[in-house]
Design an enzyme around this catalytic site. Sequence first.
Site, mmCIF file in Angstrom:
data_model
loop_
_atom_site.group_PDB
_atom_site.id
_atom_site.type_symbol
_atom_site.label_atom_id
_atom_site.label_comp_id
_atom_site.label_asym_id
_atom_site.label_seq_id
_atom_site.Cartn_x
_atom_site.Cartn_y
_atom_site.Cartn_z
ATOM 1 N N GLY A 1 0.382 -1.143 -0.259
ATOM 2 C CA GLY A 1 0.129 -0.104 -0.046
ATOM 3 C C GLY A 1 0.568 1.230 0.081
ATOM 4 O O GLY A 1 2.142 1.602 -0.087
ATOM 5 N N SER A 2 0.213 2.427 0.307
ATOM 6 C CA SER A 2 0.960 3.583 0.251
ATOM 7 C C SER A 2 1.998 4.348 1.350
ATOM 8 O O SER A 2 2.058 3.520 2.452
ATOM 9 C CB SER A 2 -0.159 4.962 0.326
ATOM 10 O OG SER A 2 0.067 6.127 0.737
ATOM 11 N N THR A 3 2.686 4.324 0.686
ATOM 12 C CA THR A 3 3.669 5.238 1.813
ATOM 13 C C THR A 3 3.423 5.775 2.784
ATOM 14 O O THR A 3 4.821 6.044 3.836
ATOM 15 C CB THR A 3 5.080 5.925 0.884
ATOM 16 O OG1 THR A 3 4.446 6.959 0.187
ATOM 17 C CG2 THR A 3 5.367 5.010 -0.449
ATOM 18 N N GLY B 1 1.373 4.547 4.277
ATOM 19 C CA GLY B 1 1.447 3.992 5.828
ATOM 20 C C GLY B 1 2.561 3.886 6.777
ATOM 21 O O GLY B 1 2.498 3.539 8.020
#
Lengths: 409, 138
Positions: free
Chosen positions: B66-68, B70
């Site tokens: 998923g997205s950085t 995070g």
Amino acid sequence: MHLTDEERSWLVGAAGSATRRAMEIVVALGKIYGAERLIPVASVQISGVSYRNIGDAGLEFLRRWAGEGARVRVPTTLNPTALDLSGWRAQGFAPDFAAKQQAVVDVFARMGVGGGHPLPTCTPYLVGVLPQPGEHIAWAESSAVVYANSVLGARTNREGGPGAIAAAIAGRTGAYGLHLDAGRLATLRVEVRATPRTVADYSALGALVGQVAGRRVPYFVGLPLERDTPLWQEKLKTLGAALAATGAVALYHVAGVTPEARATEMLAAEHEQLVIDDLAAGYAMFNDDVETVDLVWIGCPHASLDEIARVAEQVRGKHLLLPLWITCARPVKEAAIAQGLAGDIEAAGGRVFADACMAIAPARELGFRAVATVSAKGAFYLRNLAGVATRFGTLEQCIEAAVAGRWGG
Amino acid sequence: MSAKPLTFIGRVIKAGIAEGEALVSPEPIGFLGGVDGETGIVTERGHPLEGQCVAGKVLVFPTGKGSTVGSYVLYQLAAQGLAPAAILNAESEPIVAVGAIISDIPMVDQLPIEQLRTGDRVQVNGARVSIESTEKTN
């Protein structure tokens, strides 16, 4: 991983807790990517600046790190923010949001980014940060990474947000990927049989190739592009930005044009082939079926002075029915004001905003449901991050829409 | 119930000492949009850990996704005392690794995570991961 004595000492806190944390991050990322050593970097470019993306948790972390004494060891620049740090009221942002965004920038200033005066932009290479061929750097913004690698011949991987900050504080990054010769050979030969002419055409081409290329390094042949012809760097800027948006491309070569491809054969013996016959599919990727457009946006990546001059040329003496926003680096805006270009654009009803990027702005909260742009990258993120419909076309089409008040006249 | 102590040596991502009950996911975890930063509860629809709280657990999963952004969700959890006690991965990736480092969460990877079960008591000390299984031996 081999570390120097100094690096080992920093890892256990000899240079303070902020540097220790930076070294922990740099070393952990190096391990994950299989680096055998670290490498000093000449400059760093930091992403993850938009308050909308990092939120309060990100802001709190950055404040703590700065409070621990985090200071950059090498020249470091900052990615765009969600808004123009001085012109946000005209964009329609709420004061609370603007204050939070300013707070993020202030923390980076405290860390010494931009010599204490950050100039947020995705195009540091247009405002004097010009890496040399072969120079190792640690940049984060995907379009800047691909430009630095491909057009300037510098060497950087696509750093993450905190990873780039860590590289700036440690002054080094892991020696892996595009820092090494082997990582720079192309494995996808792209034969272009279509004839891209405009800047937007190069964006459409990048969007098409990016979705096929993934992480690979493309090698373009057949592009009708010559160095030092009008807008040649802008064409490569938008080509790379699109490649890095629909794909994860961080380096490409253009036969006879980009520096490494001029010096030596950059195509790996084993490679795949891709033929591009037509750019229409690239435009179709980002054209939603909407006629009503609320905003025309130019400047993804941030516009150069030449690009602003083209816009000024096209809107001079016209009356725009739609808002036309141009985003660029602050020094470019200042030059555009000094040359009278910003005045021409504003007389027609357009605006030039510094620092800002609509791809990471809360576009819907600003009242925009559909945006027209010349950039496939811009359209990609407007859709996926901001949740708005998009129109993607040439500068002429975009200006026509701004004049007519709707897409397609 | 009989103890079955096991020790593995992994690779240190964030050095530290921790102890806790294992919470094991066979699927990757993405923290942005996958875990509520206010409560520590896994919110991703259909995720094997959906509805479970990661706070204080030795969180075991193959890798991040998923997205950085995070990384900052882990920091948000830690700031509220809701972080996992430790993170164990088969192969770590940058998002969770950076999140663990900035949040002072001990983290080790290159571990045979399929040998861990939810509920196991796990001790982490640097690269060393010791498991006192609560599984019944047949």
